[in-house]
Design an enzyme around this catalytic site. Structure first.
Site, PDB file in Angstrom:
ATOM      1  N   HIS A  89       0.825  -1.211   0.000  1.00 22.23           N
ATOM      2  CA  HIS A  89       0.000   0.000   0.000  1.00 22.23           C
ATOM      3  C   HIS A  89       0.859   1.262   0.000  1.00 22.23           C
ATOM      4  O   HIS A  89       0.512   2.263  -0.632  1.00 22.23           O
ATOM      5  CB  HIS A  89      -0.941   0.005   1.205  1.00 22.23           C
ATOM      6  CG  HIS A  89      -1.891  -1.134   1.230  1.00 22.23           C
ATOM      7  ND1 HIS A  89      -2.743  -1.377   2.285  1.00 22.23           N
ATOM      8  CD2 HIS A  89      -2.141  -2.130   0.335  1.00 22.23           C
ATOM      9  CE1 HIS A  89      -3.469  -2.447   2.040  1.00 22.23           C
ATOM     10  NE2 HIS A  89      -3.112  -2.927   0.855  1.00 22.23           N
ATOM     11  N   HIS A 247      -8.984  -2.273  -5.442  1.00 22.18           N
ATOM     12  CA  HIS A 247      -7.948  -2.538  -4.440  1.00 22.18           C
ATOM     13  C   HIS A 247      -6.924  -3.536  -4.976  1.00 22.18           C
ATOM     14  O   HIS A 247      -5.725  -3.435  -4.670  1.00 22.18           O
ATOM     15  CB  HIS A 247      -8.557  -3.083  -3.147  1.00 22.18           C
ATOM     16  CG  HIS A 247      -7.517  -3.278  -2.078  1.00 22.18           C
ATOM     17  ND1 HIS A 247      -7.063  -2.252  -1.284  1.00 22.18           N
ATOM     18  CD2 HIS A 247      -6.807  -4.384  -1.708  1.00 22.18           C
ATOM     19  CE1 HIS A 247      -6.126  -2.709  -0.463  1.00 22.18           C
ATOM     20  NE2 HIS A 247      -5.956  -3.997  -0.703  1.00 22.18           N
ATOM     21  N   HIS A 274      -0.846 -11.440  -4.507  1.00 23.85           N
ATOM     22  CA  HIS A 274       0.532 -11.076  -4.231  1.00 23.85           C
ATOM     23  C   HIS A 274       1.537 -12.091  -4.758  1.00 23.85           C
ATOM     24  O   HIS A 274       2.564 -11.716  -5.331  1.00 23.85           O
ATOM     25  CB  HIS A 274       0.725 -10.875  -2.726  1.00 23.85           C
ATOM     26  CG  HIS A 274      -0.078  -9.756  -2.167  1.00 23.85           C
ATOM     27  ND1 HIS A 274       0.117  -8.445  -2.550  1.00 23.85           N
ATOM     28  CD2 HIS A 274      -1.087  -9.741  -1.266  1.00 23.85           C
ATOM     29  CE1 HIS A 274      -0.731  -7.671  -1.904  1.00 23.85           C
ATOM     30  NE2 HIS A 274      -1.482  -8.433  -1.129  1.00 23.85           N
TER      31      HIS A 274
END
Length: 296
Positions: A89, A247, A274
């Site tokens: 982030h 997101h 990820h």
């Protein structure tokens, strides 16, 4: 030092850093503990690095794929037993503002969660502003398709005169998440408006597993979205109908920044997370830095 394959076409711009230091503190999403974060301007050629100032030796960990240690629920970088969790982030905001050199001082094993998105890190950057430096940085033009696939997860980089990301989200076990899509031409403005506010999310059935693992101790309905079938549980509801796909783009921007090189391409991602993001980042890095291009 790893360099760009000279056979690839590049353009250049001046390197960038922040005008002055800026700080923020809050709780970590997994530890639930107070943590301080400080963005410090850095000289040309430094790159993006994290510095664990809570440890006696204050070790520095470069934010590159070489130092990725875990991708199970977030992206963790580290050197030996010194780790920093959930870096994506922070890195997404830094990438969106084209910051090349920055030392990120941190007082714990993960950045503060803020509202579960990149909002707070955008605010930090805009509070002090970005300045150009004297040295230049190359931007690589992806000249042929580069792809990575495993099962029903796919990522591809296509030649494109800019940086665009298109993401398809599909969670078959949730009717609400069975099909979401978003596409964005990345810029400071588009990231701030379309991506930065979008919060992390989880299916309700995953929460007990995460708690049992000692995770999400700092999570609450102000910094996360919980989905039960078509029911959304969060403070203030959804910011966007497809907030979850957005997101995922946020995560992808942060993860791909670990390549350590800027590039122009259209990234198309289907169901990636990820682990696949980092695997694809390694594939792209190979393409960018070697003469024998690998695209499959």
């Amino acid at each position: 030092m790893v360099t760009v394959n000279p056979a690839l076409e590049t353009i250049v711009r001046k390197q960038k850093t922040l005008r002055e230091p800026v700080s923020f503190s809050g709780i970590g999403i997994h530890t639930g503990k107070e943590v301080g974060l400080r963005f410090c301007p850095a000289k040309e050629g430094t790159g993006i690095v994290f510095k664990r100032i809570d440890l006696p030796s204050q070790p520095i960990i470069p934010a590159t794929v070489e130092y990725v240690q875990d991708t199970s629920r977030s992206t963790t970088i580290g050197i030996k037993d010194v780790r920093i969790h959930t870096v994506e982030h922070v890195l997404a905001a830094i990438k969106a503002y084209n910051i090349d050199n920055l030392c990120i001082e941190i007082t714990s094993i993960e950045p503060p969660v803020g509202n579960g998105s990149s909002d707070v890190f955008v605010e930090m950057i805009e509070k002090v502003g970005v300045r150009e430096q004297e040295h230049q940085v190359p931007i690589v033009k992806i000249q042929q398709p580069v792809y990575w696939s495993e099962g029903d997860i796919h990522l591809v980089a296509l030649p494109y005169p800019g940086y665009r990301i298109s993401y398809t989200l599909s969670y078959p076990e949730s009717s609400f998440l069975s099909g979401q899509f978003h596409s964005i031409e990345l810029s400071e403005e588009s990231f701030k408006k379309e991506i930065a506010p979008c919060r992390t999310f989880s299916l309700y059935k995953e929460i007990s597993f995460l708690i049992d693992k000692g995770l999400i101790q700092g999570a609450n309905l102000g910094n996360a979205v919980v989905i039960i079938d078509e029911v959304i549980i969060s403070k203030g509801g959804l910011f966007f109908r497809n907030e979850m796909a957005r997101h995922k783009i946020l995560d992808l921007i942060g993860d791909l920044s670990l390549i350590g090189f800027h590039f122009h391409a259209h990234i198309i991602a289907i169901r990636s997370g990820h682990t696949s993001n980092v695997a694809f980042a390694k594939r792209l890095l190979t393409y960018i830095t070697t003469e024998n291009h690998i695209s499959g």
